[in-house]
Design a protein around this motif. Sequence first.
Motif, PDB file in Angstrom:
ATOM      1  N   ALA A 109      22.545  32.496  59.273  1.00  0.00           N
ATOM      2  CA  ALA A 109      22.829  33.348  60.433  1.00  0.00           C
ATOM      3  C   ALA A 109      23.562  34.615  60.015  1.00  0.00           C
ATOM      4  N   ALA A 110      24.547  34.468  59.128  1.00  0.00           N
ATOM      5  CA  ALA A 110      25.309  35.637  58.674  1.00  0.00           C
ATOM      6  C   ALA A 110      24.417  36.605  57.913  1.00  0.00           C
ATOM      7  N   GLY A 111      23.534  36.077  57.083  1.00  0.00           N
ATOM      8  CA  GLY A 111      22.653  36.944  56.305  1.00  0.00           C
ATOM      9  C   GLY A 111      21.676  37.711  57.164  1.00  0.00           C
ATOM     10  N   LEU A 112      21.080  37.044  58.132  1.00  0.00           N
ATOM     11  CA  LEU A 112      20.145  37.729  59.022  1.00  0.00           C
ATOM     12  C   LEU A 112      20.845  38.815  59.830  1.00  0.00           C
ATOM     13  N   GLU A 113      22.050  38.522  60.262  1.00  0.00           N
ATOM     14  CA  GLU A 113      22.811  39.521  61.025  1.00  0.00           C
ATOM     15  C   GLU A 113      23.132  40.739  60.164  1.00  0.00           C
ATOM     16  N   TRP A 114      23.502  40.502  58.913  1.00  0.00           N
ATOM     17  CA  TRP A 114      23.833  41.613  58.001  1.00  0.00           C
ATOM     18  C   TRP A 114      22.619  42.492  57.756  1.00  0.00           C
ATOM     19  N   LEU A 115      21.473  41.881  57.517  1.00  0.00           N
ATOM     20  CA  LEU A 115      20.257  42.662  57.326  1.00  0.00           C
ATOM     21  C   LEU A 115      19.892  43.430  58.592  1.00  0.00           C
ATOM     22  N   ALA A 116      20.095  42.805  59.751  1.00  0.00           N
ATOM     23  CA  ALA A 116      19.730  43.441  61.020  1.00  0.00           C
ATOM     24  C   ALA A 116      20.560  44.679  61.310  1.00  0.00           C
ATOM     25  N   GLU A 117      21.757  44.773  60.719  1.00  0.00           N
ATOM     26  CA  GLU A 117      22.581  45.967  60.914  1.00  0.00           C
ATOM     27  C   GLU A 117      21.841  47.232  60.501  1.00  0.00           C
ATOM     28  N   ALA A 118      20.942  47.116  59.520  1.00  0.00           N
ATOM     29  CA  ALA A 118      20.226  48.287  59.017  1.00  0.00           C
ATOM     30  C   ALA A 118      19.162  48.791  59.974  1.00  0.00           C
ATOM     31  N   ALA A 121      21.967  47.860  46.338  1.00  0.00           N
ATOM     32  CA  ALA A 121      21.135  47.859  47.538  1.00  0.00           C
ATOM     33  C   ALA A 121      21.401  46.599  48.350  1.00  0.00           C
ATOM     34  N   ARG A 122      21.103  46.662  49.628  1.00  0.00           N
ATOM     35  CA  ARG A 122      21.197  45.478  50.485  1.00  0.00           C
ATOM     36  C   ARG A 122      19.847  44.756  50.426  1.00  0.00           C
ATOM     37  N   LEU A 123      19.784  43.684  49.659  1.00  0.00           N
ATOM     38  CA  LEU A 123      18.526  42.985  49.437  1.00  0.00           C
ATOM     39  C   LEU A 123      18.301  41.869  50.452  1.00  0.00           C
ATOM     40  N   HIS A 124      17.034  41.627  50.749  1.00  0.00           N
ATOM     41  CA  HIS A 124      16.649  40.422  51.479  1.00  0.00           C
ATOM     42  C   HIS A 124      16.912  39.209  50.597  1.00  0.00           C
ATOM     43  N   GLY A 125      16.512  39.295  49.331  1.00  0.00           N
ATOM     44  CA  GLY A 125      16.859  38.280  48.347  1.00  0.00           C
ATOM     45  C   GLY A 125      15.844  37.175  48.139  1.00  0.00           C
ATOM     46  N   ASP A 126      14.910  37.013  49.083  1.00  0.00           N
ATOM     47  CA  ASP A 126      13.856  36.003  48.936  1.00  0.00           C
ATOM     48  C   ASP A 126      12.575  36.561  49.544  1.00  0.00           C
ATOM     49  N   LEU A 127      12.234  37.773  49.117  1.00  0.00           N
ATOM     50  CA  LEU A 127      11.211  38.549  49.821  1.00  0.00           C
ATOM     51  C   LEU A 127       9.807  38.275  49.266  1.00  0.00           C
ATOM     52  N   TRP A 128       9.405  37.009  49.282  1.00  0.00           N
ATOM     53  CA  TRP A 128       8.023  36.707  48.939  1.00  0.00           C
ATOM     54  C   TRP A 128       7.177  36.829  50.198  1.00  0.00           C
ATOM     55  N   ALA A 129       5.868  36.787  50.034  1.00  0.00           N
ATOM     56  CA  ALA A 129       4.957  37.100  51.133  1.00  0.00           C
ATOM     57  C   ALA A 129       5.173  36.210  52.354  1.00  0.00           C
ATOM     58  N   GLY A 130       5.550  34.941  52.143  1.00  0.00           N
ATOM     59  CA  GLY A 130       5.724  34.035  53.271  1.00  0.00           C
ATOM     60  C   GLY A 130       6.889  34.368  54.166  1.00  0.00           C
ATOM     61  N   ASN A 131       7.812  35.194  53.694  1.00  0.00           N
ATOM     62  CA  ASN A 131       8.963  35.582  54.501  1.00  0.00           C
ATOM     63  C   ASN A 131       8.793  36.953  55.152  1.00  0.00           C
ATOM     64  N   VAL A 132       7.594  37.506  55.043  1.00  0.00           N
ATOM     65  CA  VAL A 132       7.235  38.753  55.727  1.00  0.00           C
ATOM     66  C   VAL A 132       6.203  38.406  56.796  1.00  0.00           C
ATOM     67  N   LEU A 133       6.591  38.522  58.051  1.00  0.00           N
ATOM     68  CA  LEU A 133       5.693  38.212  59.154  1.00  0.00           C
ATOM     69  C   LEU A 133       5.132  39.499  59.750  1.00  0.00           C
ATOM     70  N   TRP A 134       3.867  39.432  60.131  1.00  0.00           N
ATOM     71  CA  TRP A 134       3.171  40.593  60.685  1.00  0.00           C
ATOM     72  C   TRP A 134       2.852  40.305  62.152  1.00  0.00           C
ATOM     73  N   PRO A 135       3.699  40.753  63.083  1.00  0.00           N
ATOM     74  CA  PRO A 135       3.480  40.448  64.506  1.00  0.00           C
ATOM     75  C   PRO A 135       2.127  40.939  64.994  1.00  0.00           C
ATOM     76  N   THR A 136       1.495  40.131  65.806  1.00  0.00           N
ATOM     77  CA  THR A 136       0.174  40.482  66.317  1.00  0.00           C
ATOM     78  C   THR A 136       0.217  41.611  67.343  1.00  0.00           C
TER      79      THR A 136
END
Length: 270
Positions: free
Chosen positions: A19-28, A168-183
């Motif tokens: 939760a903390a990590g997602l919130e930190w990334l969302a700040e950007a 840099a502020r990294l996602h840290g686990d940015l493989w293809a499965g963690n990138v979602l493409w909304p329809t």
Amino acid sequence: MAETHAKTFTDPDEATAEAAGLEWLAEAEADGGTRIARVLDRPGPTVLDLELISDGSPTAAQAERFGRSLAHTHAAGAPHWGAPSPGFPEHGELRMGRSRTPFTTAEDAPGTWGEFFAEYRIRDFVRRIVDAGGFDRAEAAVFDRVADRLASAELGSPQPALVGDRPARLHGDLWAGNVLWPTDDGGPTGAVLIDATPHGGHAETDLALLSLFGLPRLERVLAAYDAESRIAAGWQDRVELHQLAPLLLHVFLFGGSYTGAALRAAKRYA
């Protein structure tokens, strides 16, 4: 009410860290960073209710918007090399099953990216793999030579232009499965990111992980990123260097063909 996806963890600290990590990334996002999946509720100590994203195949326009927005996520920066997100549990590492990801504090943070990557990614993983019987002495020595070159700054490179001279502020686990493409075309950032392990690092590490398991329309993503935030010359020759950490993690967890892949990549830089 938004549809939710319940994600369950084995330890409350894992849920807190997520939760903390997602919130930190969302700040950007306020400055053009990539959209992050929202934590909508925490119904129990080991459960997070995340917004459910309808995932599809990316259009070319989505891929370009994602590349540009990722550059701004990285540009949000981090206070030091290996810094976790604010609110991260104070035990120095994130444990996920048999794996763990070590982080740093301001007091023990290395002075350069190369020192961080050498000690907290290469050497940390290799020690655990050796202890588990996965590498022999000669194989471990290959990675030790790479770590020495990293720590001496011989294998370093500048960050992309928007990041500047800082982590840099990294996602840290940015493989293809963690990138979602909304329809629904993904809005202004093209994609939505999930399942992060955010920390302060080199932006090229996220970019290298995107290519490790085949992100759709990767060339468009990288071209748009480079147009938004120029990547240092020769970055293509450093992709396998930055892939060493995820490869070593997979050696530790799964062994098999990952062992040969990690050794082949390391020999390029030893």
